[in-house]
Design a protein around this motif. Sequence first.
Motif, short mmCIF file in Angstrom:
data_model
loop_
_atom_site.label_atom_id
_atom_site.label_comp_id
_atom_site.label_asym_id
_atom_site.label_seq_id
_atom_site.Cartn_x
_atom_site.Cartn_y
_atom_site.Cartn_z
N ALA A 132 40.10 43.60 44.59
CA ALA A 132 41.19 43.84 45.55
C ALA A 132 42.54 43.43 44.97
O ALA A 132 43.56 44.10 45.18
CB ALA A 132 40.91 43.09 46.85
N LEU A 133 42.53 42.34 44.22
CA LEU A 133 43.76 41.86 43.60
C LEU A 133 44.27 42.86 42.56
O LEU A 133 45.46 43.22 42.55
CB LEU A 133 43.51 40.51 42.94
CG LEU A 133 44.69 39.80 42.30
CD1 LEU A 133 45.72 39.44 43.35
CD2 LEU A 133 44.22 38.55 41.56
N PHE A 134 43.38 43.35 41.70
CA PHE A 134 43.79 44.30 40.67
C PHE A 134 44.23 45.63 41.27
O PHE A 134 45.10 46.30 40.72
CB PHE A 134 42.64 44.53 39.68
CG PHE A 134 42.34 43.33 38.81
CD1 PHE A 134 43.35 42.60 38.23
CD2 PHE A 134 41.03 42.95 38.58
CE1 PHE A 134 43.09 41.49 37.44
CE2 PHE A 134 40.74 41.85 37.79
CZ PHE A 134 41.77 41.11 37.22
N GLU A 135 43.65 46.00 42.39
CA GLU A 135 44.02 47.26 43.03
C GLU A 135 45.41 47.21 43.64
O GLU A 135 45.99 48.26 43.95
CB GLU A 135 42.98 47.63 44.09
CG GLU A 135 41.65 48.09 43.50
CD GLU A 135 40.59 48.33 44.55
OE1 GLU A 135 40.79 47.90 45.71
OE2 GLU A 135 39.55 48.94 44.21
N GLN A 136 45.98 46.01 43.80
CA GLN A 136 47.31 45.88 44.38
C GLN A 136 48.40 45.64 43.33
O GLN A 136 49.55 45.44 43.67
CB GLN A 136 47.32 44.73 45.40
CG GLN A 136 46.48 45.00 46.63
CD GLN A 136 46.66 43.95 47.71
OE1 GLN A 136 47.49 43.04 47.57
NE2 GLN A 136 45.91 44.06 48.79
N VAL A 137 48.00 45.65 42.05
CA VAL A 137 48.98 45.42 40.98
C VAL A 137 50.01 46.54 40.97
O VAL A 137 49.69 47.71 41.18
CB VAL A 137 48.26 45.34 39.62
CG1 VAL A 137 49.28 45.35 38.48
CG2 VAL A 137 47.41 44.09 39.55
N ILE A 146 41.21 48.75 35.67
CA ILE A 146 40.74 47.78 36.66
C ILE A 146 39.36 47.26 36.27
O ILE A 146 39.09 46.06 36.32
CB ILE A 146 40.70 48.41 38.06
CG1 ILE A 146 42.12 48.68 38.55
CG2 ILE A 146 39.96 47.49 39.04
CD1 ILE A 146 42.19 49.40 39.89
N GLU A 147 38.49 48.17 35.83
CA GLU A 147 37.13 47.77 35.46
C GLU A 147 37.14 46.83 34.26
O GLU A 147 36.39 45.86 34.20
CB GLU A 147 36.26 48.99 35.19
CG GLU A 147 36.04 49.89 36.41
CD GLU A 147 35.45 49.14 37.59
OE1 GLU A 147 34.60 48.25 37.38
OE2 GLU A 147 35.86 49.43 38.74
N HIS A 148 37.98 47.13 33.26
CA HIS A 148 38.08 46.25 32.09
C HIS A 148 38.60 44.88 32.50
O HIS A 148 38.06 43.84 32.06
CB HIS A 148 39.00 46.86 31.04
CG HIS A 148 38.41 48.01 30.29
ND1 HIS A 148 37.14 47.99 29.78
CD2 HIS A 148 38.93 49.23 29.95
CE1 HIS A 148 36.89 49.13 29.15
NE2 HIS A 148 37.95 49.90 29.25
N ARG A 149 39.65 44.85 33.33
CA ARG A 149 40.20 43.56 33.77
C ARG A 149 39.17 42.78 34.57
O ARG A 149 39.05 41.56 34.45
CB ARG A 149 41.44 43.79 34.64
CG ARG A 149 42.64 44.38 33.91
CD ARG A 149 43.28 43.40 32.96
NE ARG A 149 44.51 43.93 32.42
CZ ARG A 149 45.73 43.68 32.90
NH1 ARG A 149 45.87 42.88 33.93
NH2 ARG A 149 46.79 44.22 32.34
N LEU A 150 38.41 43.50 35.40
CA LEU A 150 37.43 42.85 36.26
C LEU A 150 36.30 42.22 35.44
O LEU A 150 35.95 41.05 35.64
CB LEU A 150 36.86 43.86 37.25
CG LEU A 150 35.89 43.34 38.31
CD1 LEU A 150 36.57 42.29 39.18
CD2 LEU A 150 35.36 44.49 39.15
N THR A 151 35.73 42.98 34.52
CA THR A 151 34.63 42.42 33.72
C THR A 151 35.13 41.31 32.81
O THR A 151 34.41 40.32 32.59
CB THR A 151 33.95 43.52 32.88
OG1 THR A 151 34.92 44.16 32.02
CG2 THR A 151 33.31 44.57 33.76
N HIS A 152 36.35 41.42 32.31
CA HIS A 152 36.93 40.36 31.49
C HIS A 152 37.05 39.07 32.31
O HIS A 152 36.70 37.99 31.84
CB HIS A 152 38.30 40.80 30.98
CG HIS A 152 38.93 39.86 30.01
ND1 HIS A 152 39.71 38.79 30.42
CD2 HIS A 152 38.92 39.82 28.64
CE1 HIS A 152 40.14 38.13 29.34
NE2 HIS A 152 39.69 38.73 28.25
#
Length: 284
Positions: A132-137, A146-152
């Motif tokens: 949710a945080l990355f989706e609001q960037v 988003i997926e790369h940031r999330l798994t990282h």
Amino acid sequence: MPPTNNPTLRQRRLGAELRKLRERAGLTTTGAAPLLGVNQARVSMVETGRTPVSADKVRSMAGAYDCTDDRLVEALAAMTGRRVRGWWEGYHDHVPVALNDLAELEHHAVALRVALIVHIPALLQTTDHARALFEQVAPPMRQYEIEHRLTHRIKRQGVLHRENPPPYTAIIHEAALRMDLGGPIVARGQLKHLTDMSELPHVTVRVVPFGAPDFPTTGQSFDYVAGPVPQLDTVQLDTHYGACDFLDAETQLSKYRAVLDRMESCALRPTESADFIHRIIRDT
């Protein structure tokens, strides 16, 4: 060992600390070179992290620079050797370099302290909250970003679940706990996860409630990454453009240590903080 054009943060920090020792000795790179039996270019490349250096060479450099702090010298010597190929290397082309630098810092940390005003600490976020945080960037990221940031981010959290994890202290303002990021279900799940993580013996969560007196902050979140000796600590600052700034000057480290100490003095005790979070969950 051959030079490298992309030294890691750890290699760059080692070089920077060797430069500090040289400068404290009142030596230029030209003046230091004959003492070390190398040319001036070699000294410069070591100090920028582009040329690997052995533990014995670090000790000889410290001796040439009249450094008598044995703990510091041995800590610097331990930073030498082969480059650690951590999991973050696989994200070299997928996330900003600074995020990999932060992951490397956390991997080698002796202890971690974080202070956040409007966000939940990255290492304590649930997958739903982080998404949710990355989706609001702003500007919006593409779905694959988003997926790369999330798994990282999730892999970064492994530092708290490995064998012999570093002590981790999170100071979180009440404002961050009341952010309804992702909606009520996600928010409640995140708060419950915070209390679950706070039960781990090496994790401490302390809440600063609204109205806490003498709260020393400008609203900026930061991580304090402790090294084996205080001189090798690092402060990581979040920026408005989503990157990370790293500070390691002794005056800066001293300032942020003092800020953290004052913030802790304003915070509730761990058990009180857990009760406080549970009350917010009931009200959410």
